[in-house]
Design an enzyme around this catalytic site. Structure first.
Site, PDB file in Angstrom:
ATOM      1  N   GLY A 137       0.756  -1.241   0.000  1.00 40.80           N
ATOM      2  CA  GLY A 137       0.000   0.000   0.000  1.00 40.80           C
ATOM      3  C   GLY A 137       0.784   1.287   0.000  1.00 40.80           C
ATOM      4  O   GLY A 137       0.213   2.356  -0.207  1.00 40.80           O
ATOM      5  N   GLU A 166       3.837  -6.917   1.644  1.00 38.09           N
ATOM      6  CA  GLU A 166       3.320  -7.210   0.297  1.00 38.09           C
ATOM      7  C   GLU A 166       3.327  -5.975  -0.605  1.00 38.09           C
ATOM      8  O   GLU A 166       2.292  -5.583  -1.148  1.00 38.09           O
ATOM      9  CB  GLU A 166       1.872  -7.726   0.385  1.00 38.09           C
ATOM     10  CG  GLU A 166       1.684  -8.972   1.221  1.00 38.09           C
ATOM     11  CD  GLU A 166       0.200  -9.334   1.397  1.00 38.09           C
ATOM     12  OE1 GLU A 166      -0.683  -8.541   0.993  1.00 38.09           O
ATOM     13  OE2 GLU A 166      -0.063 -10.410   1.948  1.00 38.09           O
ATOM     14  N   GLY A 212       3.602  -3.690  -3.854  1.00 37.61           N
ATOM     15  CA  GLY A 212       3.518  -3.864  -5.303  1.00 37.61           C
ATOM     16  C   GLY A 212       3.993  -2.605  -6.002  1.00 37.61           C
ATOM     17  O   GLY A 212       5.101  -2.523  -6.538  1.00 37.61           O
ATOM     18  N   ARG A 213       3.153  -1.575  -5.929  1.00 31.34           N
ATOM     19  CA  ARG A 213       3.407  -0.316  -6.635  1.00 31.34           C
ATOM     20  C   ARG A 213       4.775   0.276  -6.300  1.00 31.34           C
ATOM     21  O   ARG A 213       5.482   0.781  -7.172  1.00 31.34           O
ATOM     22  CB  ARG A 213       2.313   0.676  -6.233  1.00 31.34           C
ATOM     23  CG  ARG A 213       2.294   1.960  -7.030  1.00 31.34           C
ATOM     24  CD  ARG A 213       1.360   3.001  -6.397  1.00 31.34           C
ATOM     25  NE  ARG A 213       0.073   2.501  -6.025  1.00 31.34           N
ATOM     26  CZ  ARG A 213      -1.015   2.541  -6.803  1.00 31.34           C
ATOM     27  NH1 ARG A 213      -0.949   3.098  -7.994  1.00 31.34           N
ATOM     28  NH2 ARG A 213      -2.166   2.046  -6.393  1.00 31.34           N
ATOM     29  N   ARG A 252      -5.623   3.453 -15.776  1.00 38.96           N
ATOM     30  CA  ARG A 252      -5.643   4.172 -14.501  1.00 38.96           C
ATOM     31  C   ARG A 252      -6.266   5.575 -14.589  1.00 38.96           C
ATOM     32  O   ARG A 252      -7.047   5.951 -13.716  1.00 38.96           O
ATOM     33  CB  ARG A 252      -4.243   4.231 -13.875  1.00 38.96           C
ATOM     34  CG  ARG A 252      -3.629   2.829 -13.647  1.00 38.96           C
ATOM     35  CD  ARG A 252      -2.383   2.854 -12.771  1.00 38.96           C
ATOM     36  NE  ARG A 252      -2.716   3.230 -11.422  1.00 38.96           N
ATOM     37  CZ  ARG A 252      -2.546   4.410 -10.909  1.00 38.96           C
ATOM     38  NH1 ARG A 252      -1.963   5.356 -11.620  1.00 38.96           N
ATOM     39  NH2 ARG A 252      -2.930   4.682  -9.685  1.00 38.96           N
ATOM     40  N   TYR A 287      -9.398   5.668 -12.243  1.00 42.10           N
ATOM     41  CA  TYR A 287      -9.162   6.290 -10.929  1.00 42.10           C
ATOM     42  C   TYR A 287      -8.850   7.785 -11.032  1.00 42.10           C
ATOM     43  O   TYR A 287      -8.313   8.362 -10.076  1.00 42.10           O
ATOM     44  CB  TYR A 287      -7.982   5.624 -10.211  1.00 42.10           C
ATOM     45  CG  TYR A 287      -7.932   4.120 -10.260  1.00 42.10           C
ATOM     46  CD1 TYR A 287      -8.853   3.349  -9.554  1.00 42.10           C
ATOM     47  CD2 TYR A 287      -6.938   3.475 -10.986  1.00 42.10           C
ATOM     48  CE1 TYR A 287      -8.789   1.969  -9.586  1.00 42.10           C
ATOM     49  CE2 TYR A 287      -6.870   2.084 -11.020  1.00 42.10           C
ATOM     50  CZ  TYR A 287      -7.802   1.337 -10.324  1.00 42.10           C
ATOM     51  OH  TYR A 287      -7.733  -0.023 -10.365  1.00 42.10           O
ATOM     52  N   CYS A 302     -13.454   4.296 -28.529  1.00 39.67           N
ATOM     53  CA  CYS A 302     -14.713   4.984 -28.798  1.00 39.67           C
ATOM     54  C   CYS A 302     -15.480   5.311 -27.538  1.00 39.67           C
ATOM     55  O   CYS A 302     -16.629   4.879 -27.373  1.00 39.67           O
ATOM     56  CB  CYS A 302     -15.542   4.136 -29.739  1.00 39.67           C
ATOM     57  SG  CYS A 302     -14.595   3.737 -31.210  1.00 39.67           S
ATOM     58  N   GLU A 303     -14.879   5.978 -26.620  1.00 41.35           N
ATOM     59  CA  GLU A 303     -15.626   6.575 -25.509  1.00 41.35           C
ATOM     60  C   GLU A 303     -14.817   7.732 -24.939  1.00 41.35           C
ATOM     61  O   GLU A 303     -13.582   7.716 -24.967  1.00 41.35           O
ATOM     62  CB  GLU A 303     -15.993   5.553 -24.438  1.00 41.35           C
ATOM     63  CG  GLU A 303     -14.890   4.715 -23.865  1.00 41.35           C
ATOM     64  CD  GLU A 303     -15.462   3.745 -22.814  1.00 41.35           C
ATOM     65  OE1 GLU A 303     -15.778   4.231 -21.716  1.00 41.35           O
ATOM     66  OE2 GLU A 303     -15.572   2.552 -23.096  1.00 41.35           O
TER      67      GLU A 303
END
Ligand code: LLP
Length: 439
Positions: A244, A292, A294-295, A331, A335, A363-364
């Site tokens: 985190g 743990e 990650g980022r 992302r 987010y 297409c959005e």
């Protein structure tokens, strides 16, 4: 810091010119830096090893979901990392990458019987149990296979944090973990189950957290829980503190030249502050810690290299249409995440700036990387790098709009290797089957 920097007028990944990668592999393409991955792993592992030098260095279970590229995984396995997995596919990939089963943890909110059986049979280190039903299922699976699987309870501490509501996991409204008040009862039940051995507790409160306060509050609750469980006669040997820790995404568009040009560290001393806080929060607890991240390990070790396709000047704004899209890097769409954009050709000091809405071909309207971003003026054909895209970039990519899954390249010094080639149209289209009632 990271190892993407301007050299002789162009952006390099370590000693490799990104223009060479674009020419050989095409765009869009993810590019990862081995030196940056290794640096962040070591910084984190060494800081955690310093928490209690009288114990063995705590295992660092790299959260594969951040970046599951085989080259990245093998790099981390060779550095001595463990790995945190959340599916049978991730466990299989961890084994393929060379992580020994004794360094694999299996987390996740909804593990199936088949997944648990695969994990137990593989002999992995630990399963982080998130529900009472999972506890029973795991014990049945373990008994059937003649094993007592070591496990911990993932606790929901009701302290959530994170860079966005969608990546907060520790509050009581979030789906994750068993509630704090239930742990005692479940621990007692588990003692009578044949196929599982409870070793301790785990938690993970959210992602992209750039302060130690929420961790500290949650870890204090865990320390209280450890003492309470021991008071009831239970064995609590392990405390898995989750991941985190956040990273800086807000790097300037044009870094200053110089040896440390490549941008800030993980905030001033965030890793050190975190280690000091963990030492305080777990002092005297006599548990084996685990982590743990990650980022933090891979986030700024990767970029998404893309090419400008078109300019679309409109009365109120100017769109910069690039060949990467939300299916390659979701992302910003998902987010509202910020990724710095660096032109690959180093802009002249007096370059004219322009404000762009940087968009992909999908297409959005959500397929937007940045709105009103001020960049040196760019023309069709120009290469750009979306910075800090090493975590939750390629690992969240899809084939939406029948776009080919984005390729990935790993750089080490002056060498680079395609560790995942661009998907072919045969691979993309070849697995579909027509129903028998249609010709
Ligand atoms: N452990 C568990 C149980 C997790 O659920 C996660 C991430 C981690 C560790 C690693 O967290 P990290 O150190 O990377 O923050 N896709 C989102 C992030 C989702 C994080 C999910 N869980 C994003 O792009 O921001």
């Amino acid at each position: 810091m990271h190892h993407f920097a301007y050299r002789d007028g162009a952006l390099f990944a370590e000693d490799v010119d990104l223009r060479a990668i674009a020419a050989e592999v095409g765009t869009p393409v993810y590019v990862y830096s081995t030196a940056t991955i290794a640096r962040h792993y070591r910084l984190f592992a060494e800081a955690m090893a310093g928490i209690d030098p009288s114990r063995a260095p705590p295992p660092i279970f790299y959260a594969m979901k951040a970046n599951g590229n085989l080259g990245v995984l093998k790099t981390l396995a060779a550095l001595g990392a463990g790995v945190d997995t959340v599916s049978e596919g991730e466990i299989r990939k961890a084994l393929l990458a060379g992580f020994p089963p004794a360094r694999i943890v299996f987390s996740g909110v909804g593990k199936s019987e088949a997944e648990l059986a695969f994990a137990v049979a593989a002999g992995i280190h630990q399963i982080n149990v998130e529900t009472e039903g999972e506890l029973d299922l795991l014990s049945r699976v373990g008994a059937r296979l003649g094993r007592r699987q070591e496990a911990v309870f993932r606790v929901n501490p009701d302290i959530g944090a994170g860079g966005h509501a969608k990546i907060t996991t520790g509050s009581a409204e979030n789906k994750f973990g068993v509630s704090h008040d239930e742990v005692g009862r479940l621990y007692a039940r588990a003692a009578n189950l044949p196929g599982v051995r409870m070793m301790g507790l785990a938690l993970h409160i959210g992602s992209q957290i750039r302060e130690t306060g929420p961790f500290e509050a949650a870890y204090a609750k865990m320390a209280g829980l450890v003492a309470a469980l021991r008071g009831e006669g239970h064995r609590v040997e392990r405390l898995d503190l989750g991941g985190g820790l956040g990273i800086p995404y807000d790097q300037p568009n044009r870094p200053e030249n110089g040896p440390e040009q490549a941008g800030p560290e993980h905030g001033p001393g965030l890793i050190e502050a975190y280690a000091a806080m963990v030492a305080r929060a777990t002092a005297g607890l006599d548990v084996a810690l685990g982590f743990e991240p990650g980022r933090l390990i891979v986030g700024n070790a990767g970029i998404l290299l893309a090419r400008v396709l078109h300019l679309n000047p409109r009365p109120t704004k100017q769109f910069l249409v690039v060949d990467a899209a939300m299916n390659d890097l979701v992302r910003p769409a998902m987010y509202e995440a910020y990724h710095a954009i660096w032109p690959v050709d180093e802009p002249a000091a007096d370059a004219r700036n322009a404000a762009y809405d940087v968009v992909g071909p999908i297409c959005e309207s959500g397929d937007t990387f940045a709105t009103g971003r001020v960049l040196p003026a760019l023309a069709p054909g120009a290469l750009i790098a979306f910075m800090t895209a090493g975590a939750y970039g390629a690992s969240m990519a899809s084939t939406y709009n029948q776009r080919l899954l984005v390729p990935e390249v790993l750089v080490k010094g002056g060498q680079f290797a395609v560790t995942r080639p661009r998907q072919s149209f045969e691979e993309l289209l070849g697995t579909d089957r027509a129903p028998p009632w249609l010709p």
